[in-house]
Design a protein around this motif. Structure first.
Motif, PDB file in Angstrom:
ATOM      1  N   PHE A  37      48.667  43.891  75.319  1.00 36.84           N
ATOM      2  CA  PHE A  37      47.353  43.420  75.792  1.00 36.84           C
ATOM      3  C   PHE A  37      47.159  41.950  75.461  1.00 36.84           C
ATOM      4  CE2 PHE A  37      42.671  42.933  75.307  1.00 36.84           C
ATOM      5  CZ  PHE A  37      42.353  43.098  76.656  1.00 36.84           C
ATOM      6  N   LEU A  40      48.819  39.794  77.990  1.00 35.18           N
ATOM      7  CA  LEU A  40      47.973  39.557  79.163  1.00 35.18           C
ATOM      8  C   LEU A  40      46.936  38.484  78.858  1.00 35.18           C
ATOM      9  CD1 LEU A  40      46.801  40.197  81.956  1.00 35.18           C
ATOM     10  CD2 LEU A  40      45.515  42.068  80.892  1.00 35.18           C
ATOM     11  N   TYR A 137      40.695  48.466  75.779  1.00 35.31           N
ATOM     12  CA  TYR A 137      42.032  48.630  76.359  1.00 35.31           C
ATOM     13  C   TYR A 137      42.586  50.029  76.077  1.00 35.31           C
ATOM     14  CZ  TYR A 137      46.988  48.029  77.340  1.00 35.31           C
ATOM     15  OH  TYR A 137      48.258  48.193  77.826  1.00 35.31           O
ATOM     16  N   THR A 160      50.679  51.007  81.373  1.00 37.83           N
ATOM     17  CA  THR A 160      49.655  49.966  81.247  1.00 37.83           C
ATOM     18  C   THR A 160      50.163  48.798  80.409  1.00 37.83           C
ATOM     19  OG1 THR A 160      48.640  51.110  79.337  1.00 37.83           O
ATOM     20  CG2 THR A 160      47.742  51.595  81.528  1.00 37.83           C
ATOM     21  N   CYS A 164      50.514  44.914  81.685  1.00 34.70           N
ATOM     22  CA  CYS A 164      49.924  43.798  80.952  1.00 34.70           C
ATOM     23  C   CYS A 164      50.961  42.705  80.681  1.00 34.70           C
ATOM     24  CB  CYS A 164      49.343  44.285  79.627  1.00 34.70           C
ATOM     25  SG  CYS A 164      47.756  45.111  79.772  1.00 34.70           S
TER      26      CYS A 164
END
Length: 216
Positions: A37, A40, A137, A160, A164
């Motif tokens: 995350f 990202l 998240y 996911t 990211c």
């Protein structure tokens, strides 16, 4: 939200969020890659002229809106604390480490990565054991699997995470970032956080977080 032993749970939640944010600073200083995350967020930060802390709040606010619309069951006090604290503390800790450790060779960067991994696992143990909600998240994969019944959590979370990282790298490339600086977005640290931190989190959960909670 669990009411039993709430003051200690709240303390654990705040400690977990703060320590996790500091760990991001160590990951960023090591430049061996950050967690998916944050990869990202680093990519977004390379193309959007805002401070990392402010950008983190805005991005998480979007995810919070999604979670509130899809299934607010996963949203709790920890979610709000995470939203407003992590980005700014991570940004401050990174800038402080840049000042304190301006010139790092490979050994120094490896040490920062190891410190980041260890304290992130400790923070996760406190955060999860407090059980006062999850980050926005984390809520995404939980909603996809628990609410929408689409796939198994581990596979959805890997998906996911990969999205990211891919998006972070694409945004970094779009900003004209150099190959030498790609470690600020993704690298060996990203792989470790995505696949290999579970046992260490479990260790801290059993030896530190659970005993701390039970003493209350």
């Amino acid at each position: 939200m669990k009411i039993e032993n709430f003051p200690r749970r709240l303390l654990m939640c705040i400690m977990g969020v703060i320590i996790a944010a500091i760990s991001v600073g160590f990951f960023k200083r090591a430049t061996f890659g950050v967690d998916p995350f944050q990869a990202l967020m680093s990519g977004l930060n390379s193309v959007i002229p805002l401070s990392f802390g402010t950008l983190y709040v805005l991005a998480n606010a979007v995810l919070l809106l999604f979670a509130l619309l899809a299934d607010r069951h996963y949203i709790g006090l920890a979610t709000v604390i995470n939203l407003f604290l992590v980005g700014y503390i991570a940004d401050y800790s990174h800038q402080l480490l840049l000042q304190v450790l301006p010139d790092l060779g490979i050994p120094g960067r490896i040490l920062c990565l190891v410190i980041g991994i260890v304290i992130m696992c400790l923070a996760s143990a406190f955060y999860f054991t407090a059980d006062l909600g999850v980050s926005t998240y984390d809520a995404v994969a939980l909603i996809i699997t628990g609410t929408w019944k689409k796939g198994q959590f581990r596979w959805v979370r890997i998906a996911t995470d990969l999205i990211c990282v891919a998006a972070g790298l694409a945004l970094y490339a779009l900003s004209g970032g150099s190959l030498s600086g790609i470690g600020a977005v993704a690298g060996v640290g990203t792989i470790i956080t995505a696949f290999f931190m579970g046992p260490l989190i479990d260790f801290f959960n059993r030896t530190v977080a659970q005993p701390f909670l039970e003493r209350g």
